[in-house]
Motif scaffolding. Sequence first.
Motif, PDB file in Angstrom:
ATOM      1  N   PRO A  65      87.953   4.177  -2.345  1.00  0.00           N
ATOM      2  CA  PRO A  65      86.713   4.902  -2.044  1.00  0.00           C
ATOM      3  C   PRO A  65      85.638   4.765  -3.109  1.00  0.00           C
ATOM      4  O   PRO A  65      84.451   4.974  -2.816  1.00  0.00           O
ATOM      5  CB  PRO A  65      87.188   6.365  -1.931  1.00  0.00           C
ATOM      6  CG  PRO A  65      88.632   6.276  -1.575  1.00  0.00           C
ATOM      7  CD  PRO A  65      89.138   5.062  -2.274  1.00  0.00           C
ATOM      8  N   HIS A  66      86.048   4.395  -4.329  1.00  0.00           N
ATOM      9  CA  HIS A  66      85.069   4.280  -5.421  1.00  0.00           C
ATOM     10  C   HIS A  66      84.805   2.833  -5.821  1.00  0.00           C
ATOM     11  O   HIS A  66      84.286   2.575  -6.909  1.00  0.00           O
ATOM     12  CB  HIS A  66      85.538   5.102  -6.617  1.00  0.00           C
ATOM     13  CG  HIS A  66      85.646   6.567  -6.316  1.00  0.00           C
ATOM     14  ND1 HIS A  66      84.542   7.348  -6.039  1.00  0.00           N
ATOM     15  CD2 HIS A  66      86.725   7.380  -6.210  1.00  0.00           C
ATOM     16  CE1 HIS A  66      84.933   8.581  -5.787  1.00  0.00           C
ATOM     17  NE2 HIS A  66      86.245   8.639  -5.874  1.00  0.00           N
ATOM     18  N   LEU A 153      80.441   4.576  -7.366  1.00  0.00           N
ATOM     19  CA  LEU A 153      81.188   3.400  -6.910  1.00  0.00           C
ATOM     20  C   LEU A 153      80.935   2.254  -7.882  1.00  0.00           C
ATOM     21  O   LEU A 153      79.796   2.030  -8.305  1.00  0.00           O
ATOM     22  CB  LEU A 153      80.776   2.985  -5.499  1.00  0.00           C
ATOM     23  CG  LEU A 153      81.109   3.925  -4.342  1.00  0.00           C
ATOM     24  CD1 LEU A 153      80.038   5.008  -4.183  1.00  0.00           C
ATOM     25  CD2 LEU A 153      81.240   3.152  -3.033  1.00  0.00           C
ATOM     26  N   LEU A 154      81.981   1.525  -8.199  1.00  0.00           N
ATOM     27  CA  LEU A 154      81.879   0.396  -9.118  1.00  0.00           C
ATOM     28  C   LEU A 154      81.688  -0.891  -8.326  1.00  0.00           C
ATOM     29  O   LEU A 154      82.386  -1.141  -7.347  1.00  0.00           O
ATOM     30  CB  LEU A 154      83.151   0.315  -9.970  1.00  0.00           C
ATOM     31  CG  LEU A 154      83.165  -0.685 -11.126  1.00  0.00           C
ATOM     32  CD1 LEU A 154      82.040  -0.417 -12.113  1.00  0.00           C
ATOM     33  CD2 LEU A 154      84.520  -0.641 -11.843  1.00  0.00           C
ATOM     34  N   THR A 155      80.737  -1.705  -8.755  1.00  0.00           N
ATOM     35  CA  THR A 155      80.432  -2.938  -8.042  1.00  0.00           C
ATOM     36  C   THR A 155      80.507  -4.142  -8.984  1.00  0.00           C
ATOM     37  O   THR A 155      80.777  -4.005 -10.170  1.00  0.00           O
ATOM     38  CB  THR A 155      79.030  -2.863  -7.402  1.00  0.00           C
ATOM     39  OG1 THR A 155      78.842  -4.000  -6.566  1.00  0.00           O
ATOM     40  CG2 THR A 155      77.931  -2.819  -8.458  1.00  0.00           C
ATOM     41  N   ASP A 156      80.262  -5.313  -8.432  1.00  0.00           N
ATOM     42  CA  ASP A 156      80.229  -6.587  -9.162  1.00  0.00           C
ATOM     43  C   ASP A 156      81.594  -7.023  -9.689  1.00  0.00           C
ATOM     44  O   ASP A 156      81.684  -7.675 -10.723  1.00  0.00           O
ATOM     45  CB  ASP A 156      79.217  -6.547 -10.309  1.00  0.00           C
ATOM     46  CG  ASP A 156      77.902  -7.202  -9.903  1.00  0.00           C
ATOM     47  OD1 ASP A 156      77.700  -7.439  -8.693  1.00  0.00           O
ATOM     48  OD2 ASP A 156      77.074  -7.488 -10.775  1.00  0.00           O
ATOM     49  N   PHE A 157      82.653  -6.690  -8.971  1.00  0.00           N
ATOM     50  CA  PHE A 157      83.973  -7.202  -9.340  1.00  0.00           C
ATOM     51  C   PHE A 157      83.977  -8.722  -9.205  1.00  0.00           C
ATOM     52  O   PHE A 157      83.503  -9.277  -8.214  1.00  0.00           O
ATOM     53  CB  PHE A 157      85.061  -6.621  -8.433  1.00  0.00           C
ATOM     54  CG  PHE A 157      85.488  -5.239  -8.824  1.00  0.00           C
ATOM     55  CD1 PHE A 157      86.447  -5.042  -9.794  1.00  0.00           C
ATOM     56  CD2 PHE A 157      84.900  -4.133  -8.226  1.00  0.00           C
ATOM     57  CE1 PHE A 157      86.835  -3.762 -10.159  1.00  0.00           C
ATOM     58  CE2 PHE A 157      85.283  -2.860  -8.587  1.00  0.00           C
ATOM     59  CZ  PHE A 157      86.249  -2.668  -9.559  1.00  0.00           C
ATOM     60  N   GLY A 158      84.517  -9.379 -10.193  1.00  0.00           N
ATOM     61  CA  GLY A 158      84.709 -10.820 -10.119  1.00  0.00           C
ATOM     62  C   GLY A 158      83.558 -11.662 -10.614  1.00  0.00           C
ATOM     63  O   GLY A 158      83.747 -12.845 -10.892  1.00  0.00           O
ATOM     64  N   VAL A 159      82.355 -11.093 -10.752  1.00  0.00           N
ATOM     65  CA  VAL A 159      81.211 -11.909 -11.125  1.00  0.00           C
ATOM     66  C   VAL A 159      81.348 -12.438 -12.548  1.00  0.00           C
ATOM     67  O   VAL A 159      81.117 -13.624 -12.815  1.00  0.00           O
ATOM     68  CB  VAL A 159      79.901 -11.114 -10.957  1.00  0.00           C
ATOM     69  CG1 VAL A 159      78.716 -11.906 -11.510  1.00  0.00           C
ATOM     70  CG2 VAL A 159      79.669 -10.793  -9.493  1.00  0.00           C
TER      71      VAL A 159
END
Length: 416
Positions: A65-66, A153-159
Motif C-alpha cells: 500500500p505504500h 508512498l515510495l516511488t522510483d524503485f529500480g531507477v
Amino acid sequence: MARKIGSRYTAHQILGRGSAGTVWLGEGPEGPVAIKLLREDLASDQELVGRFVQERTALLSLSDPHVVGVRDLVVDGNDLALVMDLVRGTDLRTRLDRERRMAPEAAVAIAADVADALAAAHAAGIVHRDVKPENVLLDMEGPLGPGGAHPALLTDFGVAKLVDSPRRTRATKVIGTPDYLAPEIIEGLPPRAAVDIYALATVLYELLAGFTPFGGGHPGAVLRRHVTETVVPLPGIPEELWQLLVQCLAKAPASRLRASELGARLREQLPLLAGMGPLDVDEPDAEPQEEPAPYGENEPYDPEPGTPRRGAVPLVPGAATDSNRDTHTSMRVPGPDELAGGARGTARAPRASGAPRPGSARHRVETRRRRLVLGTVAVLLVAAVGVGGWLATGGDDADATPRDNKGASPTAPANP
C-alpha cells in the motif's frame, strides 16, 4: 502534445522532469497512469536496456500500500519507460519547501509508511538506493493519518540501479544524493538494504529539523561528514525517538534496524508525540567550501547565487539540473586520507532557536562581550573590597596614625 508509449499507452501531459527522465500523465488500458520516460541516451544504451528487462519481473511483483506500483516496463525503439500507478498529490520535498519542518507526529507517521514500503521491497530482494523526499509521494486523496499526515508512498524503485551500470560508473565513482548517502556507499562497498534505512533516518531527521544531519556546503564535505562525524542531538526531541534515529544513522550497517522493525518502532512512538508542535531549532551555518571538486570528469564546483545548498548536479553527465532538485551526484570515492580529514564528533550541531553556532562570528562576539562584562565585574569587586577595607581600618578614624609609602609607621620624636 500527446505521444504514444509502446502500443498500449499514451502520454498526454508532463508532470515533472528529473535527471533520469520525464514523468508524464498518461492513459492505459486500465485508466490514468504515470509514465516515467527515461532519457534517450539511456534508452540507447543496450547494456542498460538489458538490465531494465532483467529487473522487470521483480519490479512488477513489488506490491504494498505504500509503494507506487510499477504496472509495466516499455522498451520500444528509443523509448524506455516505467508505467506506474498515478498518485494524486505532491511529493515530500514540495511540502518541506513550504513548511520547512513538520510536527513530530506527522513526520514519524510518514517515515513509518516509507519503512513499510522498504520492508516489502527488501523482502523481495530490491534495494531502493535513493530514498529522499523527492521520491516520497503524499496521496492527497487518501485518509489522514496521525498528526494529519497524508499517506506516504515510495516511488522510483529500480531507477538508481538501472542507471548505475558498470559502464557508466566505475568503482571509483559514487552514485546517489549526497545528503542521504550511507557511509558504506561512500567507502565503495556494494549497497545493501541497510543503506535505505540510513537514508530514511536522514529523511526523518530532516522532517523534524528542517535540514539534514550532515548536509551543507560542498558535496565533498557532505560525503566526508557521513563517514567521520557523529550526529548530534536535536533540542526538544523525545529521548526514545532520538535513540531510534541514532541507531538507524549508525556508521556500521549491521547496527541499523531492519525496515520492518523500524516501521513498528516508529508507530509505537506515535501516541507519545500527539500534540507536539514542530521543533524550534536553527539550521547550522554553512561551512566554507574549501573542498576540491570531486565529481564529474573535470567539472568545477561553482554554484550560482541562490543555488540549493545540497549541491544539485545531474545524474546524467551534461544534463541540466531540474527544478525539483533531483540531486543525484556522480562523484569519485574519497580516499582514506580525505575521509579521515574531518574530526570525529564535530557534526554541525543544531541549536535552540536564536542561539549562535559555536565558532561563528556571532558566537565569538558574544563570547568576547561576556568576557568583557565578567572582567569589568571582577575589577569593580576588587575595587569595592579595597575601599571597604580602607573604610574599615581608618577611613573615618581621626586618631589613626598615618603610614608612609612602605606601610611603616613614622617614629615619633622623643620628649626632651
